[in-house]
Structures are given as C-alpha cells and as structure tokens.
Design a protein around this motif. Structure first.
Motif, mmCIF file in Angstrom:
data_model
loop_
_atom_site.group_PDB
_atom_site.id
_atom_site.type_symbol
_atom_site.label_atom_id
_atom_site.label_comp_id
_atom_site.label_asym_id
_atom_site.label_seq_id
_atom_site.Cartn_x
_atom_site.Cartn_y
_atom_site.Cartn_z
ATOM 1 N N GLY A 25 2.352 6.128 6.278
ATOM 2 C CA GLY A 25 1.377 7.215 6.283
ATOM 3 C C GLY A 25 -0.073 6.793 6.098
ATOM 4 O O GLY A 25 -0.971 7.587 6.328
ATOM 5 N N TRP A 26 -0.316 5.557 5.676
ATOM 6 C CA TRP A 26 -1.695 5.132 5.438
ATOM 7 C C TRP A 26 -2.420 4.958 6.770
ATOM 8 O O TRP A 26 -2.000 4.181 7.624
ATOM 9 C CB TRP A 26 -1.719 3.824 4.647
ATOM 10 C CG TRP A 26 -1.470 4.027 3.175
ATOM 11 C CD1 TRP A 26 -0.487 4.751 2.599
ATOM 12 C CD2 TRP A 26 -2.258 3.494 2.101
ATOM 13 N NE1 TRP A 26 -0.589 4.715 1.233
ATOM 14 C CE2 TRP A 26 -1.667 3.936 0.889
ATOM 15 C CE3 TRP A 26 -3.383 2.675 2.036
ATOM 16 C CZ2 TRP A 26 -2.171 3.606 -0.358
ATOM 17 C CZ3 TRP A 26 -3.883 2.329 0.794
ATOM 18 C CH2 TRP A 26 -3.291 2.798 -0.393
ATOM 19 N N ALA A 27 -3.510 5.680 6.956
ATOM 20 C CA ALA A 27 -4.227 5.686 8.238
ATOM 21 C C ALA A 27 -4.942 4.357 8.478
ATOM 22 O O ALA A 27 -5.363 3.682 7.531
ATOM 23 C CB ALA A 27 -5.233 6.830 8.260
ATOM 24 N N PRO A 28 -5.083 3.982 9.758
ATOM 25 C CA PRO A 28 -5.709 2.699 10.089
ATOM 26 C C PRO A 28 -7.148 2.559 9.583
ATOM 27 O O PRO A 28 -7.625 1.441 9.388
ATOM 28 C CB PRO A 28 -5.678 2.665 11.618
ATOM 29 C CG PRO A 28 -4.620 3.631 12.006
ATOM 30 C CD PRO A 28 -4.598 4.691 10.954
ATOM 31 N N ASP A 29 -7.841 3.696 9.374
ATOM 32 C CA ASP A 29 -9.235 3.609 8.929
ATOM 33 C C ASP A 29 -9.364 3.624 7.401
ATOM 34 O O ASP A 29 -10.473 3.792 6.867
ATOM 35 C CB ASP A 29 -10.077 4.737 9.547
ATOM 36 C CG ASP A 29 -9.551 6.130 9.166
ATOM 37 O OD1 ASP A 29 -8.547 6.212 8.432
ATOM 38 O OD2 ASP A 29 -10.161 7.123 9.621
ATOM 39 N N SER A 30 -8.254 3.413 6.682
ATOM 40 C CA SER A 30 -8.320 3.368 5.220
ATOM 41 C C SER A 30 -9.218 2.212 4.777
ATOM 42 O O SER A 30 -9.187 1.135 5.369
ATOM 43 C CB SER A 30 -6.919 3.175 4.628
ATOM 44 O OG SER A 30 -6.089 4.265 4.944
ATOM 45 N N PRO A 31 -10.040 2.426 3.724
ATOM 46 C CA PRO A 31 -10.950 1.371 3.241
ATOM 47 C C PRO A 31 -10.224 0.069 2.901
ATOM 48 O O PRO A 31 -10.764 -1.017 3.102
ATOM 49 C CB PRO A 31 -11.577 1.994 1.989
ATOM 50 C CG PRO A 31 -11.477 3.467 2.198
ATOM 51 C CD PRO A 31 -10.233 3.697 2.989
ATOM 52 N N LEU A 32 -8.995 0.153 2.415
ATOM 53 C CA LEU A 32 -8.227 -1.048 2.077
ATOM 54 C C LEU A 32 -8.056 -1.941 3.301
ATOM 55 O O LEU A 32 -8.161 -3.168 3.206
ATOM 56 C CB LEU A 32 -6.858 -0.653 1.517
ATOM 57 C CG LEU A 32 -5.938 -1.804 1.105
ATOM 58 C CD1 LEU A 32 -6.497 -2.530 -0.108
ATOM 59 C CD2 LEU A 32 -4.532 -1.295 0.816
ATOM 60 N N PHE A 33 -7.810 -1.324 4.456
ATOM 61 C CA PHE A 33 -7.576 -2.111 5.661
ATOM 62 C C PHE A 33 -8.888 -2.672 6.219
ATOM 63 O O PHE A 33 -8.894 -3.744 6.827
ATOM 64 C CB PHE A 33 -6.842 -1.281 6.712
ATOM 65 C CG PHE A 33 -5.533 -0.715 6.223
ATOM 66 C CD1 PHE A 33 -4.755 -1.434 5.324
ATOM 67 C CD2 PHE A 33 -5.087 0.531 6.631
ATOM 68 C CE1 PHE A 33 -3.550 -0.921 4.854
ATOM 69 C CE2 PHE A 33 -3.887 1.048 6.166
ATOM 70 C CZ PHE A 33 -3.117 0.319 5.278
ATOM 71 N N ALA A 34 -9.970 -1.932 6.018
ATOM 72 C CA ALA A 34 -11.284 -2.462 6.407
ATOM 73 C C ALA A 34 -11.594 -3.717 5.592
ATOM 74 O O ALA A 34 -12.074 -4.733 6.128
ATOM 75 C CB ALA A 34 -12.360 -1.398 6.194
ATOM 76 N N ALA A 35 -11.293 -3.660 4.294
ATOM 77 C CA ALA A 35 -11.503 -4.833 3.433
ATOM 78 C C ALA A 35 -10.593 -5.982 3.855
ATOM 79 O O ALA A 35 -10.997 -7.151 3.853
ATOM 80 C CB ALA A 35 -11.235 -4.454 1.971
ATOM 81 N N ALA A 36 -9.361 -5.655 4.244
ATOM 82 C CA ALA A 36 -8.418 -6.687 4.685
ATOM 83 C C ALA A 36 -8.899 -7.359 5.960
ATOM 84 O O ALA A 36 -8.838 -8.598 6.093
ATOM 85 C CB ALA A 36 -7.041 -6.064 4.911
ATOM 86 N N ALA A 45 0.845 -1.198 0.000
ATOM 87 C CA ALA A 45 0.000 0.000 0.000
ATOM 88 C C ALA A 45 0.876 1.243 0.000
ATOM 89 O O ALA A 45 1.587 1.504 0.974
ATOM 90 C CB ALA A 45 -0.926 -0.002 1.212
ATOM 91 N N GLY A 46 0.861 1.983 -1.111
ATOM 92 C CA GLY A 46 1.597 3.247 -1.177
ATOM 93 C C GLY A 46 2.858 3.146 -2.003
ATOM 94 O O GLY A 46 3.644 2.204 -1.867
ATOM 95 N N LEU A 47 3.047 4.149 -2.862
ATOM 96 C CA LEU A 47 4.179 4.165 -3.784
ATOM 97 C C LEU A 47 5.209 5.211 -3.356
ATOM 98 O O LEU A 47 5.852 5.845 -4.173
ATOM 99 C CB LEU A 47 3.670 4.430 -5.208
ATOM 100 C CG LEU A 47 4.540 4.003 -6.401
ATOM 101 C CD1 LEU A 47 5.051 2.591 -6.241
ATOM 102 C CD2 LEU A 47 3.741 4.119 -7.693
ATOM 103 N N GLY A 48 5.346 5.384 -2.038
ATOM 104 C CA GLY A 48 6.389 6.265 -1.521
ATOM 105 C C GLY A 48 7.701 5.512 -1.403
ATOM 106 O O GLY A 48 7.846 4.391 -1.909
ATOM 107 N N LEU A 49 8.668 6.105 -0.691
ATOM 108 C CA LEU A 49 9.996 5.489 -0.561
ATOM 109 C C LEU A 49 9.919 4.107 0.063
ATOM 110 O O LEU A 49 10.505 3.144 -0.442
ATOM 111 C CB LEU A 49 10.905 6.383 0.290
ATOM 112 C CG LEU A 49 11.539 7.586 -0.420
ATOM 113 C CD1 LEU A 49 12.305 8.427 0.580
ATOM 114 C CD2 LEU A 49 12.457 7.126 -1.536
ATOM 115 N N SER A 50 9.189 3.998 1.189
ATOM 116 C CA SER A 50 9.136 2.702 1.874
ATOM 117 C C SER A 50 8.336 1.694 1.053
ATOM 118 O O SER A 50 8.646 0.496 1.053
ATOM 119 C CB SER A 50 8.542 2.851 3.283
ATOM 120 O OG SER A 50 7.195 3.240 3.213
ATOM 121 N N GLY A 51 7.309 2.157 0.322
ATOM 122 C CA GLY A 51 6.520 1.267 -0.517
ATOM 123 C C GLY A 51 7.330 0.677 -1.658
ATOM 124 O O GLY A 51 7.272 -0.528 -1.934
#
Length: 478
Positions: A83-94, A18-24
């Motif tokens: 940086g992706w917040a815990p309430d992101s829809p992706l994590f709800a789906a996960a 999740a995320g195309l930043g440096l760590s991603g």
C-alpha cells in the motif's frame, strides 16, 4: 519459521521494512530469521500498532512508529508493504541514497528454493487485472488440485506468498494473485505464465495515471516462459502482451465468450473449448468443461474460468482436471452471492464490487435491477457505468460519502430512473436496515435488488465484507 536459519547472504544486512500490516510483519519475521538486522517503520500510532510492535521487538526486531518518512542510516534495502505509494518520502530518500526497494513478492521470488523432485523452484502461474483476480486464482488452484498437484492460492489472497515459498512441505506449483501495487515493486519477477484479466481505471491516486497503472499490470508478462493470457474483449490487455519482452517460444493466448479462433479459449454451445493447447489446433479443439460447471454462470465469471483454464492448460493440466476443478470451486462471500428471494424479488450481495468495472459486470448479469450504490469513489467517475446500465435499472438507492457523483451521472444518462437516498449520517447495521427497506419498497416482482456499490465501504462500514454481511442480515429481517 520459529528458529532462526541464518543465511550468510543476509547475515547482519541492515534492512528496513516499510509498514506494519500483514505483509510487513511477515517480511520482518522472515528477514530476521534469515539473519538480517531489521527495522520496521510505520507512520501510524495507536494501540493496535503498539501491540504488533511489542511482539516484533520481543523477537529482536527494531520498530519505529510515528515516523515512516526518514531512512535509517546505513540501510541497504527496503522491503515495502504493497500500500505504500511510490511517491512516499521514504522512497525518495532511498533513491537519493541508492537503496533498492522491493515488495514482499520480490522478496519471495528471490527466496525460492529448488523443489526436491524437480531441482527447480515451483513455477508461478500469475493473475492480475482490475477485477476477478481472486476468483480466477481460486479457480486455478481448484483445477491444479484436481490435477493432483500440491498448490495454493497465494499473494494478494489466501496464503502469504512469503509463507508459500518457505513452506516446509514444498508446493508443486503456485496460483499467484498479484495487485498492481505488488507488481510495481517486483522488478525481477519472471513467471511461468501470466494473465491480465481486464484493465479499467482504479487506484489512480496511487499510480498517478492510467498509463502508469497499466504499465505496472503489464509487468506480469515480462519474461513469461510459456503463455501470456489476455482478454479478447479488452484490447488493452492484448496491447500489454505485444509490449512484453518474453522468453523464446512463449505464446499469446486469448480467452473470450465466443467460439475460439486458433490459440484461443472460448465457448461453443454452452461448452468451454480450448483451441490453444491441442496438437492440431488449426483443425481440432478440446472440450474442457461446460458453462454449467461454473458457479455462478455470470458472463464475467465464465471469462474468469476460461482465464484460469488457460493458465492451467499452459502448465500441462488435462481437460478432465479443468472440468473437475471448476465443478469443485465455490466463490468467496460477497461476490455476486444470492442472499434470498422474497415476494418474487431476488437479493444479491456483490459488496466486493468496489469499482465501476466490477459493478458493470455485475449489472450486466441481471435485469431489471434496483441498484444499491455509493460509498468512497476513490477518484472514479460514473458516467460510462450508468450509461451502459441505464436500460437495466428499475431504481437506484444511493448511499455514502460520494453518492452525489452517481446521482449526477444518473441525472445525465438515466434521468427517468427513480433515485432514492436514505437519510445520511447513519452507519453500520442501522444504515443498512434502512437501505434494504428502501430498496425493497422500490422493487417489483421479478426484479433483483443488487448491492454492487462501485465504491469502497469505509465511510459507513468496516470493510466490504461487513457491508455485505449487514446487507444479508437486513434482507433476512424482511
């Protein structure tokens, strides 16, 4: 990792990054090299992301831009950028699908390999806190280097923690900076020794509450083996130690600016003193350096040095290496950096003070101050900061989108302090030139003009680094 080194545990495993930043990008490359089937998702679009996506696609990684919400079918693991917040829809789906979510730190922790000399993975000495993390970790790395250890400052600073654990030449020990975001997504992390430097409201929009933020910071103590290092001046850090489930024999070690009690580190007559890691700590102490060895010797920086020393001593470093490491350390740019003295007025760049806690520490180091403050408040309030610093302020120069919040706090708690507001609407160098001119006009001989904004910078500048660079440039123009 240029060549793929397929790991049977990971071969063919469908993993979403999740995320195309440096760590991603780093996580995607590592997972692909291990043999996983990697899909990177990012809700953003644009030329910069397109270029990153093309580079990963050429290596065999699937990238989906413009959709960071839906979970690809068959996903067995998500590795998220901090940086992706815990309430992101992706994590709800996960969660609904029973798919675990790890951060890059959790992935790195699980990919550690034994050091050839010891047969054990390199220990982690870890630091978190609202402020001072980077400085403390860099001090710690300097001390460990002075002790002859192969080390690096990694994590939320310097080298990527993934790159560090997979380095071809293994490290002896790692000095690891961990943000609350990274700790949130690192459920199995169990470090050698950890420190929480301080706790103040920050990133509450991400965590949802101060309690959740503190709980994530406190994860650094879970399973500690040797020492839980806490700040004697901040009872909230000691409370987190008390709540932690640690290994048998792990000790609570306090640090502070006063003479140390047993099991603490502190200051006596300008000397840094250890009463924690000495044979007869009831009656004896070890000198591990001097306040004069610390640059700059501001109170919060002395505290940072003591925290770094405590972690190094927990690892077994001798007193001479602590002193030598602190002497060798030079702080990062934009952290209480002396820019110039002009007509008896000192100009200091603390652009890295992006929240109220960091700014309070900065203001405490100077008197009288012409304070340059403002920007993006990130949900912060300023009453406590202003009330605590009111007697130090010569004037305030307010900038940025949320300047009115600081103006209102000044009106309530420091109504006698003159407030100047350069015309809004300008950004970058043009804005900073006027800001510095206004501050210089308000200053008197013996004053310090202090850029310690207590806010993020992105409303007017690219980042806090550019804000500090432009401040220094504008001062030199004077």
């Amino acid at each position: 990792m240029g060549d793929r080194m397929i790991n049977p545990e990971w071969a063919g495993l469908p993993v979403v990054v999740a995320g195309l930043g440096l760590s991603g990008v780093s996580a995607a490359k590592v997972l692909h090299d291990l043999g996983a089937h990697v899909t990177v998702v990012d809700g953003g679009t644009g030329p910069a992301l397109d270029a990153k996506a093309a580079a990963l696609t050429a290596q065999g990684v699937t990238v989906r831009l413009g959709d960071g919400a839906s979970l690809p079918e068959g996903t067995r693991l998500i590795v998220t950028s901090p940086g992706w917040a815990p309430d992101s829809p992706l994590f709800a789906a996960a969660e609904q699908a029973g798919v675990p979510v790890w951060g890059d730190v959790e992935l790195a922790w699980r990919l550690r390999t034994p050091h050839p000399a010891t047969g054990e993975p390199a220990p982690w000495l870890a630091v978190t806190g609202t402020n001072g993390k980077t400085t403390t970790v860099q001090m710690l790395a300097s001390i460990l280097t002075a002790a002859g250890r192969r080390t690096a400052a990694v994590g939320n600073v310097g080298v990527s923690v993934l790159d560090a654990v997979l380095a071809e030449e293994p490290y002896d020990v790692l000095a690891v900076e961990l943000s609350s975001y990274q700790l949130h997504w690192a459920p199995s992390l169990r470090v050698h020794s950890g420190a929480v430097l301080n706790l103040a409201p920050d990133h509450l929009d991400w965590h949802g509450s101060m309690e959740a933020y503190a709980a994530d910071k406190g994860r650094i103590y879970q399973g500690n083996q040797v020492a839980c290092v806490y700040n004697l001046a901040d009872p909230a850090t000691e409370a987190l130690v008390r709540e932690a489930d640690v290994e048998e024999g792990c000790r609570a070690i306090g640090f502070g600016l006063d003479a140390p009690a047993v099991s603490n580190l502190g200051v006596v007559d300008g000397l840094l003193v250890d009463r924690a890691f000495v044979p007869d700590r009831d009656r004896a102490a070890a000198e591990i350096g001097a306040v004069a060895d610390i640059h700059p010797p501001a109170p919060h920086n002395i505290a940072n040095a003591l925290a770094a020393a405590a972690l190094a001593r927990a690892y077994g470093v001798d007193a001479k290496a602590v002193r030598d490491g602190l002497r060798a350390f030079t702080p990062d740019a934009h952290r209480i950096a002396h820019v110039a003295e002009i007509d008896g007025v000192t100009y200091v760049d603390d652009s890295k003070a992006t929240n109220t806690h960091a700014t309070a520490a900065s203001l405490a180091a100077y008197r009288p101050v012409v304070w340059i403050a403002g920007g993006l408040a990130k949900g912060a309030t300023f009453d406590e900061l202003v009330a605590g610093a009111a007697d130090r302020l010569r004037a305030a120069v307010l900038i940025g989108q949320d300047r009115q919040l600081i103006r209102e706090s000044l009106a309530r708690h420091a109504p006698e302090v003159p407030v100047f507001e350069p015309a809004p609407g300008k950004t970058g160098a043009e804005a900073m030139t006027e800001i510095v001119r206004v501050a210089a006009a308000a200053a008197q001989k013996g004053d310090t003009v202090l850029l310690a904004p207590a806010c993020a910078s992105m409303d007017m500048f690219t980042n806090y680094g550019e804000r500090g660079d432009l401040f220094a440039a504008a001062v030199r123009e004077l």
